[in-house]
Enzyme design. Sequence first.
Site, mmCIF file in Angstrom:
data_model
loop_
_atom_site.group_PDB
_atom_site.id
_atom_site.type_symbol
_atom_site.label_atom_id
_atom_site.label_comp_id
_atom_site.label_asym_id
_atom_site.label_seq_id
_atom_site.Cartn_x
_atom_site.Cartn_y
_atom_site.Cartn_z
ATOM 1 C CB THR A 1 38.486 -24.349 -14.215
ATOM 2 O OG1 THR A 1 37.665 -23.634 -15.128
ATOM 3 C CG2 THR A 1 39.897 -23.821 -14.271
ATOM 4 C CD GLU B 1 45.147 -25.585 2.507
ATOM 5 O OE1 GLU B 1 45.419 -26.230 3.514
ATOM 6 O OE2 GLU B 1 45.061 -24.343 2.509
ATOM 7 C CE LYS C 1 38.981 -16.858 -2.788
ATOM 8 N NZ LYS C 1 39.628 -16.169 -3.904
HETATM 9 N N1 NAP Z 1 38.732 -21.947 -11.045
HETATM 10 C C1 NAP Z 1 39.599 -21.676 -10.056
HETATM 11 O O1 NAP Z 1 40.711 -21.222 -10.288
HETATM 12 C C2 NAP Z 1 39.207 -21.936 -8.613
HETATM 13 C C3 NAP Z 1 40.100 -21.620 -7.592
HETATM 14 C C4 NAP Z 1 39.776 -21.895 -6.268
HETATM 15 C C5 NAP Z 1 38.549 -22.455 -5.980
HETATM 16 N N2 NAP Z 1 37.677 -22.725 -6.999
HETATM 17 C C6 NAP Z 1 36.381 -23.327 -6.640
HETATM 18 O O2 NAP Z 1 36.312 -24.618 -7.223
HETATM 19 C C7 NAP Z 1 34.957 -24.915 -7.564
HETATM 20 C C8 NAP Z 1 34.874 -25.272 -9.042
HETATM 21 O O3 NAP Z 1 35.293 -24.154 -9.814
HETATM 22 P P1 NAP Z 1 35.548 -24.290 -11.390
HETATM 23 O O4 NAP Z 1 36.249 -23.022 -11.785
HETATM 24 O O5 NAP Z 1 36.202 -25.593 -11.708
HETATM 25 O O6 NAP Z 1 34.060 -24.269 -11.948
HETATM 26 P P2 NAP Z 1 33.570 -24.579 -13.452
HETATM 27 O O7 NAP Z 1 34.711 -24.535 -14.402
HETATM 28 O O8 NAP Z 1 32.407 -23.681 -13.701
HETATM 29 O O9 NAP Z 1 33.056 -26.086 -13.369
HETATM 30 C C9 NAP Z 1 31.920 -26.466 -12.672
HETATM 31 C C10 NAP Z 1 31.619 -27.922 -12.941
HETATM 32 O O10 NAP Z 1 30.544 -28.299 -12.090
HETATM 33 C C11 NAP Z 1 29.519 -28.887 -12.876
HETATM 34 N N3 NAP Z 1 28.201 -28.520 -12.328
HETATM 35 C C12 NAP Z 1 27.703 -27.283 -12.129
HETATM 36 N N4 NAP Z 1 26.460 -27.370 -11.614
HETATM 37 C C13 NAP Z 1 26.168 -28.680 -11.490
HETATM 38 C C14 NAP Z 1 25.069 -29.404 -11.028
HETATM 39 N N5 NAP Z 1 23.982 -28.781 -10.603
HETATM 40 N N6 NAP Z 1 25.142 -30.739 -11.034
HETATM 41 C C15 NAP Z 1 26.225 -31.397 -11.476
HETATM 42 N N7 NAP Z 1 27.334 -30.758 -11.936
HETATM 43 C C16 NAP Z 1 27.309 -29.414 -11.928
HETATM 44 C C17 NAP Z 1 29.679 -28.315 -14.251
HETATM 45 O O11 NAP Z 1 29.055 -29.230 -15.124
HETATM 46 P P3 NAP Z 1 28.928 -28.992 -16.696
HETATM 47 O O12 NAP Z 1 30.282 -29.360 -17.207
HETATM 48 O O13 NAP Z 1 27.882 -29.949 -17.105
HETATM 49 O O14 NAP Z 1 28.583 -27.542 -16.856
HETATM 50 C C18 NAP Z 1 31.188 -28.231 -14.368
HETATM 51 O O15 NAP Z 1 31.715 -29.457 -14.790
HETATM 52 C C19 NAP Z 1 34.151 -23.672 -7.166
HETATM 53 O O16 NAP Z 1 33.641 -23.850 -5.871
HETATM 54 C C20 NAP Z 1 35.180 -22.566 -7.159
HETATM 55 O O17 NAP Z 1 34.842 -21.503 -6.287
HETATM 56 C C21 NAP Z 1 37.973 -22.483 -8.300
#
Ligand code: NAP
Length: 408
Positions: free
Chosen positions: A15, A115, A191
């Site tokens: 995401t 951030e 957080k």
């Molecule tokens: N989503 C939000 O609104 C939001 C807001 C604030 C902070 N965050 C933080 O931002 C971070 C990412 O969140 P997200 O929502 O973008 O997560 P996500 O949609 O689940 O995406 C995770 C990504 O990381 C990859 N990944 C997971 N495990 C891996 C590994 N072992 N080796 C290599 N790649 C790996 C996944 O690969 P695949 O594509 O191959 O599965 C995917 O591309 C997290 O720390 C979250 O807490 C998110």
Amino acid sequence: MSEGGFRVGLLGNGTVGAAFAALLPAHADRIQRITGLRPELAGILTRSTGSFEQLLEHSDLIVELIGGIDPARDYLLRSMRAGRHIVTANKQLLSHHGEELWEEARLQGVQLRFEGAVAGVVPVIRVLQESLAGATIDRVHGIVNGTTNFILTEMARTGATFNAALAEAQRFGYAEADPSEDVDGRDAAAKMAILARLAFDTPVHIDQVRYEGIEHIQPDDLEYARELGLGLKLIGTAERIGEALSVRVHPAFLYPGHPLASVGGPFNAVTVESEAITEITMSGPGAGGPQTATAVLGDVISAMIPPASTPPTMKVLEIVHDVVSAFYLHVEVADEPGVLAQVAQVLAQQEVSVKSVVQKGLGDQARLVMVVHPVLESRFTAAMELIAGLEILRAPPRAIRVLEEEFG
Ligand SMILES: NC(=O)c1ccc[n+]([C@@H]2O[C@H](COP(=O)([O-])OP(=O)(O)OC[C@H]3O[C@@H](n4cnc5c(N)ncnc54)[C@H](OP(=O)(O)O)[C@@H]3O)[C@@H](O)[C@H]2O)c1
């Protein structure tokens, strides 16, 4: 560093990662103007594509958007040991292993920016680390989980049960398929551990944060609260108590004047209190791919050029003054039949349309108080001048602008 370029290695393409990968090239020109370096994506690592070692070798900075503890922790430590700056949005990792990571960053002389880990794009980390570095902070209050804030807002607005409001949050994409860490308060606790660490310069591990969720809240809790003029929020608090610190997350009622009371829907907000600054509240979108990616990109730019920088002027924009606004209009007129019609006619001539009106008799005078729909200021001023010339007028008309936007 490549000639004139700055290579960014991206871990994660979900995401936030995918939004970041789209945002970076879109802003490359502007970043080059600010920093003198053109950022480029060195590559992206996911579970199925890319090699961490190769990415590290070809990057000047690593952005970690994988989430979770392992392998994110290992990747970040190895990146810093290789002299790379780090940007992450990983609150889980920082609330468990922050001390280890910050220590490594100090040791290696690299930047570790995060951030996006707290309150999405709301710039609370930077404000605590930089803008308020000169303040002694007494307390930090936060609505730092958008899912629970949306659920509580829905329950208060519609009388829905917790489960029905949660289903609505999932339908809008504000809650994950497994929302347990959000609704039980653990996400907010992570957080608050990070905010407490920054506000009070003391190690805070997530296990030291007491937290309670919102699963037990009943619709009638909100109904009674409304009758008492109170709103219910999931509040994170970090406060100095004597020589100690309390960090906790629990539902709490707020009076309408509290700066967090009006923060509705999926929005986040953080209030910082200190004797010197009284109180500062920051609010905005707490999550979402493009929003969080914006915070991540801001960190990347800061890491590229540590001192604050104002980009050179590229284009001179015209500054305009005649803008659209809604207005409150107050007129004192003779209490005669047809006075409202006369005022309304003048407004209509200037294409000013009335949203609401209250008419009140005051002896031989009458007071008309109205709010008009957004209109170009010059039209409204013209209408005011015409109204001021009406014979029925007993005092000059008064106007105040109305900000109509509702947040949350
Ligand atoms: N989503 C939000 O609104 C939001 C807001 C604030 C902070 N965050 C933080 O931002 C971070 C990412 O969140 P997200 O929502 O973008 O997560 P996500 O949609 O689940 O995406 C995770 C990504 O990381 C990859 N990944 C997971 N495990 C891996 C590994 N072992 N080796 C290599 N790649 C790996 C996944 O690969 P695949 O594509 O191959 O599965 C995917 O591309 C997290 O720390 C979250 O807490 C998110």
